[in-house]
Design a protein around this motif. Structure first.
Motif, PDB file in Angstrom:
ATOM      1  N   UNK A  42     -16.079   2.066 -11.891  1.00  0.00           N
ATOM      2  CA  UNK A  42     -15.600   2.559 -13.182  1.00  0.00           C
ATOM      3  C   UNK A  42     -16.694   2.349 -14.215  1.00  0.00           C
ATOM      4  N   UNK A  43     -17.183   3.446 -14.799  1.00  0.00           N
ATOM      5  CA  UNK A  43     -18.267   3.356 -15.785  1.00  0.00           C
ATOM      6  C   UNK A  43     -17.780   2.987 -17.175  1.00  0.00           C
ATOM      7  N   UNK A  44     -16.489   2.930 -17.399  1.00  0.00           N
ATOM      8  CA  UNK A  44     -15.951   2.807 -18.752  1.00  0.00           C
ATOM      9  C   UNK A  44     -15.501   1.387 -19.065  1.00  0.00           C
ATOM     10  N   UNK A  45     -15.546   1.049 -20.339  1.00  0.00           N
ATOM     11  CA  UNK A  45     -15.179  -0.301 -20.778  1.00  0.00           C
ATOM     12  C   UNK A  45     -13.682  -0.408 -21.021  1.00  0.00           C
ATOM     13  N   UNK A  46     -12.919   0.250 -20.176  1.00  0.00           N
ATOM     14  CA  UNK A  46     -11.454   0.195 -20.194  1.00  0.00           C
ATOM     15  C   UNK A  46     -10.985   0.527 -18.791  1.00  0.00           C
ATOM     16  N   UNK A  47      -9.856  -0.024 -18.348  1.00  0.00           N
ATOM     17  CA  UNK A  47      -9.340   0.348 -17.014  1.00  0.00           C
ATOM     18  C   UNK A  47      -9.149   1.854 -16.922  1.00  0.00           C
ATOM     19  N   UNK A  48      -9.476   2.430 -15.765  1.00  0.00           N
ATOM     20  CA  UNK A  48      -9.429   3.882 -15.611  1.00  0.00           C
ATOM     21  C   UNK A  48      -8.651   4.270 -14.369  1.00  0.00           C
ATOM     22  N   UNK A  49      -7.935   5.384 -14.510  1.00  0.00           N
ATOM     23  CA  UNK A  49      -7.212   5.996 -13.396  1.00  0.00           C
ATOM     24  C   UNK A  49      -7.679   7.433 -13.277  1.00  0.00           C
ATOM     25  N   UNK A  50      -7.958   7.859 -12.046  1.00  0.00           N
ATOM     26  CA  UNK A  50      -8.383   9.236 -11.870  1.00  0.00           C
ATOM     27  C   UNK A  50      -8.714   9.541 -10.431  1.00  0.00           C
ATOM     28  N   UNK A  51      -8.922  10.825 -10.141  1.00  0.00           N
ATOM     29  CA  UNK A  51      -9.274  11.208  -8.777  1.00  0.00           C
ATOM     30  C   UNK A  51     -10.684  10.776  -8.430  1.00  0.00           C
ATOM     31  N   UNK A  52     -10.904  10.510  -7.170  1.00  0.00           N
ATOM     32  CA  UNK A  52     -12.220  10.106  -6.703  1.00  0.00           C
ATOM     33  C   UNK A  52     -12.418  10.674  -5.296  1.00  0.00           C
ATOM     34  N   UNK A  53     -13.627  11.082  -5.006  1.00  0.00           N
ATOM     35  CA  UNK A  53     -13.970  11.645  -3.701  1.00  0.00           C
ATOM     36  C   UNK A  53     -15.060  10.793  -3.072  1.00  0.00           C
ATOM     37  N   UNK A  54     -14.945  10.539  -1.776  1.00  0.00           N
ATOM     38  CA  UNK A  54     -15.923   9.724  -1.077  1.00  0.00           C
ATOM     39  C   UNK A  54     -16.141  10.300   0.326  1.00  0.00           C
ATOM     40  N   UNK A  55     -17.387  10.247   0.778  1.00  0.00           N
ATOM     41  CA  UNK A  55     -17.703  10.632   2.154  1.00  0.00           C
ATOM     42  C   UNK A  55     -17.701   9.392   3.028  1.00  0.00           C
ATOM     43  N   UNK A  56     -16.877   9.421   4.074  1.00  0.00           N
ATOM     44  CA  UNK A  56     -16.809   8.326   5.041  1.00  0.00           C
ATOM     45  C   UNK A  56     -17.401   8.822   6.349  1.00  0.00           C
ATOM     46  N   UNK A  57     -18.474   8.164   6.771  1.00  0.00           N
ATOM     47  CA  UNK A  57     -19.139   8.526   8.020  1.00  0.00           C
ATOM     48  C   UNK A  57     -18.648   7.603   9.129  1.00  0.00           C
ATOM     49  N   UNK A  58     -18.144   8.178  10.194  1.00  0.00           N
ATOM     50  CA  UNK A  58     -17.675   7.403  11.344  1.00  0.00           C
ATOM     51  C   UNK A  58     -18.509   7.750  12.563  1.00  0.00           C
ATOM     52  N   UNK A  59     -18.341   6.961  13.605  1.00  0.00           N
ATOM     53  CA  UNK A  59     -18.973   7.288  14.878  1.00  0.00           C
ATOM     54  C   UNK A  59     -18.363   8.571  15.435  1.00  0.00           C
ATOM     55  N   UNK A  60     -19.117   9.336  16.227  1.00  0.00           N
ATOM     56  CA  UNK A  60     -18.531  10.535  16.848  1.00  0.00           C
ATOM     57  C   UNK A  60     -17.295  10.182  17.658  1.00  0.00           C
ATOM     58  N   UNK A  61     -16.323  11.092  17.625  1.00  0.00           N
ATOM     59  CA  UNK A  61     -15.092  10.856  18.357  1.00  0.00           C
ATOM     60  C   UNK A  61     -14.120   9.956  17.632  1.00  0.00           C
ATOM     61  N   UNK A  62     -14.389   9.646  16.372  1.00  0.00           N
ATOM     62  CA  UNK A  62     -13.512   8.781  15.585  1.00  0.00           C
ATOM     63  C   UNK A  62     -13.096   9.494  14.306  1.00  0.00           C
ATOM     64  N   UNK A  63     -12.024   8.989  13.723  1.00  0.00           N
ATOM     65  CA  UNK A  63     -11.499   9.614  12.504  1.00  0.00           C
ATOM     66  C   UNK A  63     -10.877   8.562  11.604  1.00  0.00           C
ATOM     67  N   UNK A  64     -10.723   8.921  10.347  1.00  0.00           N
ATOM     68  CA  UNK A  64     -10.045   8.049   9.388  1.00  0.00           C
ATOM     69  C   UNK A  64      -8.547   8.215   9.568  1.00  0.00           C
ATOM     70  N   UNK A  65      -7.860   7.082   9.693  1.00  0.00           N
ATOM     71  CA  UNK A  65      -6.413   7.124   9.928  1.00  0.00           C
ATOM     72  C   UNK A  65      -5.593   6.575   8.778  1.00  0.00           C
TER      73      UNK A  65
END
Length: 833
Positions: free
Chosen positions: A373-396
């Motif tokens: 959070x870049x702001x000097x106040x608590x923040x709520x909002x959407x966020x996107x992240x790339x998660x890299x896993x080993x081949x044959x695996x997925x985020x559950x």
């Protein structure tokens, strides 16, 4: 009445020639000036208002350094007070402050004294907060021109926070008066008569020079005296009438050839978007994280990043009104700023124990994620992240630091090699599966971060959802429906309000140039036609993904009086999203522009009657009148129409409606039965300047083709829509829109970080949280951009704060961090001791 002559040149670092071509001529100019000063042909010379002229020249002619330094020390050569002559309105307030700070440093390094006048000769209008910025550096004067009220030759200019400067309204380009000795007395008399029509009392200032011109000595025997700008201002400082007071921005319609050139707000919008992103990267992320990590070794890189960014700030650069070669170089500079800024962020996070370098074996069980959070106040909002896993695996699953599950969406999945290398990491490439996931982060600590864990298991990743056919979606109290023209209707069940036509795209012809929007004599208005709608509804968000066609003329007719008969279809993708826990409509459009000579605006009408609208500028909210889309066309040569558009940093407000659009600085407040805010998302033209416009009846520069200003490229624009009315709430929302939450996957094997807070400020926004320029301590700048007084409170950091000015020089004693009164539109700059 004696005329005070200031010999000068106005040096556009890049414009109708690229920078290096101009620099070669600049070096010749500086040598010629030194020769004339040595010979006594000139008594004094003003090397424009920017230190970069001296820096550029001496970089290729270091043999001139001693001569330049000697003339500067003797008061014969003046530079500054700026580092570059920036477009005052298209850069942030911090950008202007760093500009002046950089000038001080560069002048000291070169051994040159800085001019003490707020010299702004050719900016395309002047922002309301400029007096505040100048006074923050001890400058109590300003030389202005474009946009200044023509009825005042000099006036007191007041910014919203009540800072004032003595302003002189004077054109900088007068070389013809003294260009040749023959006829100079008559031309000088004519100049004096022209000035007397504006100012019967005098004295008069003659800026003897112009764009990229070498100086000519003062002909003998004239009733004129060589002077400096500081000397002239000293003579008129006490001669400003009490009734000559101007408050706010200077965007008044001008006299003959005094053009505001408002079309530059939207020419080559990709430059404005890149600049806004680069400013945010440095101001909101790189500097605060550098402070948090205590990385004193990063000072040089931060300065380097700002130097690069400032080089793109001049009015012929960021305004998009130069030849195409110039703007290709601008894009490279923006890319370099991004490279440096992201490196600074990575290194600061590494020092803080957050290693974002994805080296080693890809995860097979869990991935640690940090949400920042870049702001000097608590923040709520959407966020996107790339998660890299080993081949044959997925985020559950996705869980927060307490282990509670977080709803998330899988937006993209692809198998991809992942390369990593660093000073302590051998170059290595691993095969991975990249999962791009989106979630809403709630109450991320002020100035800090929280941790998430992505559970990973063997299996095939789910396919991203394709949506189902439909035309409407409901989330909470809001129902969103798409119309046949691809605009949206928002129904708010809580208030009973219905707002239609949100995001309505309107395409018109543009027979103008890089300076000025000019409607063709016979225009055609085009709106999209709906082709397909898909509804996506999940735990994270509800959205409508719209495919539509914009069937537009390919360009102009051969005589440029009408739009062409040939047509081209621009396929549009428009996405309207309602995020959970975020009271904001997120509107986004993307398309490839293949048409010429047109303008596209997105309209956002309100359902409340209005005569004015408000917008944020550098440090203040300004009120402006609603207008017609274009004022009356001029009938005399050398004038321009009121374009109706105005510069906005990121927030525009009508009663009952707020539009947040960082990176899209051209907005119109349009009067009518349903007042609307029109945000320009594309302006495509093919000429640097043309002499045959109807909205501006004279050229504004060389008549050169600029085919790349047609913007044949991917166009992307995002706008947030809110129904709030409280200025403080909206200002905070706009800040979060400029710098949304960030998330990174941490290096495999690293633990999920616990929530950590940092700097918190209640009752004000933070404009800067940075290392001090002198390397001693930290500078914190607080802003109240609203008309209501407030009291700020600092917490979350242990520091002893003292008041200072914008130049970071002490101005007062110790500040009580628990109670800092903030007057309307006030800024307070503090530093640690």
């Amino acid at each position: 009445m004696t005329v005070h002559v200031v010999h000068h040149t106005h040096w556009d670092r890049e414009w109708y020639r690229p920078m290096e071509s101009f620099r070669a001529r600049l070096a010749e100019l500086v040598e010629r000036i030194c020769d004339q000063l040595d010979a006594g042909e000139l008594g004094r010379f003003h090397l424009d208002g920017q230190t970069i002229t001296a820096l550029d020249a001496l970089a290729v002619r270091p043999d001139l350094a001693a001569r330049v330094r000697a003339h500067g020390a003797a008061g014969r050569l003046q530079v500054g007070p700026w580092h570059v002559l920036a477009d005052n309105q298209l850069v942030s307030g911090e950008n202007l402050i760093r500009n002046l700070l950089t000038a001080r440093r560069v002048a000291a390094d070169l051994g040159l004294p800085l001019a003490t006048i707020g010299y702004c000769p050719d900016a395309f209008g002047h922002p309301a907060d400029l007096p505040r910025v100048l006074r923050g550096f001890g400058l109590d004067t300003a030389l202005v021109w474009r946009g200044a009220p023509p009825e005042h030759a000099r006036f007191t200019w007041r910014s919203p926070d009540s800072s004032t400067v003595t302003a002189v309204n004077q054109g900088y380009y007068e070389p013809e008066v003294l260009w040749e000795a023959a006829g100079a007395p008559e031309k000088l008399d004519a100049f004096r008569a022209k000035q007397a029509a504006r100012d019967a009392d005098g004295p008069y200032l003659l800026l003897n020079g112009g764009d990229h011109l070498a100086p000519r000595p003062l002909p003998a025997g004239l009733a004129a005296t060589e002077d400096t700008l500081a000397g002239y201002f000293g003579r008129i400082r006490d001669r400003v009438g009490d009734d000559a007071v101007v408050t706010g921005e200077l965007r008044y319609p001008g006299d003959w050839l005094t053009f505001v050139l408002a079309g530059t707000l939207s020419t080559r919008l990709y430059l404005k978007q890149a600049n806004a992103a680069a400013e945010t990267l440095l101001e909101a992320w790189a500097e605060p994280l550098t402070v948090r990590a205590g990385r004193t070794s990063s000072a040089g890189l931060l300065r380097h990043a700002w130097n690069l960014l400032l080089e793109n700030a001049p009015h012929d650069s960021i305004c998009g009104c130069s030849v195409d070669e110039v703007h290709r170089e601008n894009e490279v500079r923006f890319a370099r700023v991004t490279q440096v800024g992201e490196h600074l962020v990575e290194r600061a996070l590494l020092d803080l124990g957050l290693d974002t370098r994805l080296a080693g074996d890809p995860v097979t069980d869990a991935a640690a994620i940090v949400v920042l959070n870049a702001h000097a106040a608590p923040s709520t909002g959407p966020v996107t992240v790339d998660v890299h896993t080993a081949p044959g695996h997925t985020v559950t699953a996705l869980r927060d630091a307490a282990g509670a599950e977080i709803p998330y969406e899988v937006r993209e999945v692809e198998s991809t090699p992942l390369f990593c290398a660093d000073l302590d990491i051998l170059p290595d490439t691993r095969q991975t599966v990249r999962h791009r996931i989106t979630a809403v982060a709630t109450d991320v600590p002020a100035g800090g971060w929280t941790g998430w864990t992505a559970t990973v298991a063997p299996g095939e990743p789910p396919a991203p959802p394709v949506g189902v056919p439909g035309r409407a979606v409901t989330r909470g109290d809001w129902t969103l429906t798409v119309a046949d023209d691809a605009s949206f209707t928002l129904v708010d069940a809580a208030s009973g309000r219905t707002l239609g036509g949100l995001g309505r795209l309107v395409d018109v012809g543009d027979a103008g140039d890089t300076y000025t929007y000019d409607p063709p004599v016979t225009d055609e208005v085009v709106v999209p036609v709906l082709r397909d709608v898909r509804v996506h509804h999940g735990d994270v968000a509800s959205r409508l993904v719209v495919r539509a066609d914009l069937d537009v003329p390919t360009g102009l007719s051969a005589d440029r009086t009408a739009r062409a008969a040939e047509r081209v279809v621009l396929p549009l993708t428009i996405t309207a999203t309602l995020w959970g826990d975020v009271p904001e409509l997120d509107w986004h459009v993307e398309f490839d522009n293949t048409a010429d000579d047109h303008r596209i605006q997105a309209h956002f009408p309100t359902d409340v009657a209005a005569t004015t609208w408000h917008a944020d500028t550098h440090f203040s909210m300004l009120e402006r009148p609603l207008k017609e889309p274009l004022g009356p066309l001029p009938t005399e040569r050398g004038h321009e129409a009121d374009a109706g558009v105005a510069p906005v940093r990121s927030l525009s407000v009508l009663p009952g409606l707020a539009v947040l659009a960082p990176g899209l600085p051209e907005v119109q407040g349009i009067r009518g039965r349903r007042p609307a805010l029109a945000v320009t998302i594309l302006r495509a033209v093919g000429w640097l300047s043309r002499p045959d416009l109807r909205a501006r009846t004279a050229g504004a520069g060389p008549q050169l083709r600029t085919p790349e200003a047609q913007c044949h490229r991917r166009v992307s624009a995002s706008v947030g829509v809110r129904l709030d009315t409280d200025e403080a709430t909206l200002a905070g929302a706009a800040a979060r829109r400029r710098a949304p939450l960030r998330a990174y996957q941490l290096r495999p094997g690293r633990p999920t970080p616990a929530p950590v807070s940092g700097l918190r400020v209640d009752g004000a926004l933070v404009s800067a949280y940075k290392p001090a320029e002198d390397g001693e301590g930290v500078v914190l700048r607080l802003v109240n951009p609203t008309a209501a007084p407030t009291v700020a409170r600092i917490s979350g950091v242990e520091a002893r704060w003292t008041e200072c000015d914008l130049a970071e020089e002490p101005t007062g004693g110790t500040v009580d961090p628990t109670r800092i009164p903030m007057a309307p539109y006030a800024t307070h700059t503090l530093r640690t001791t």
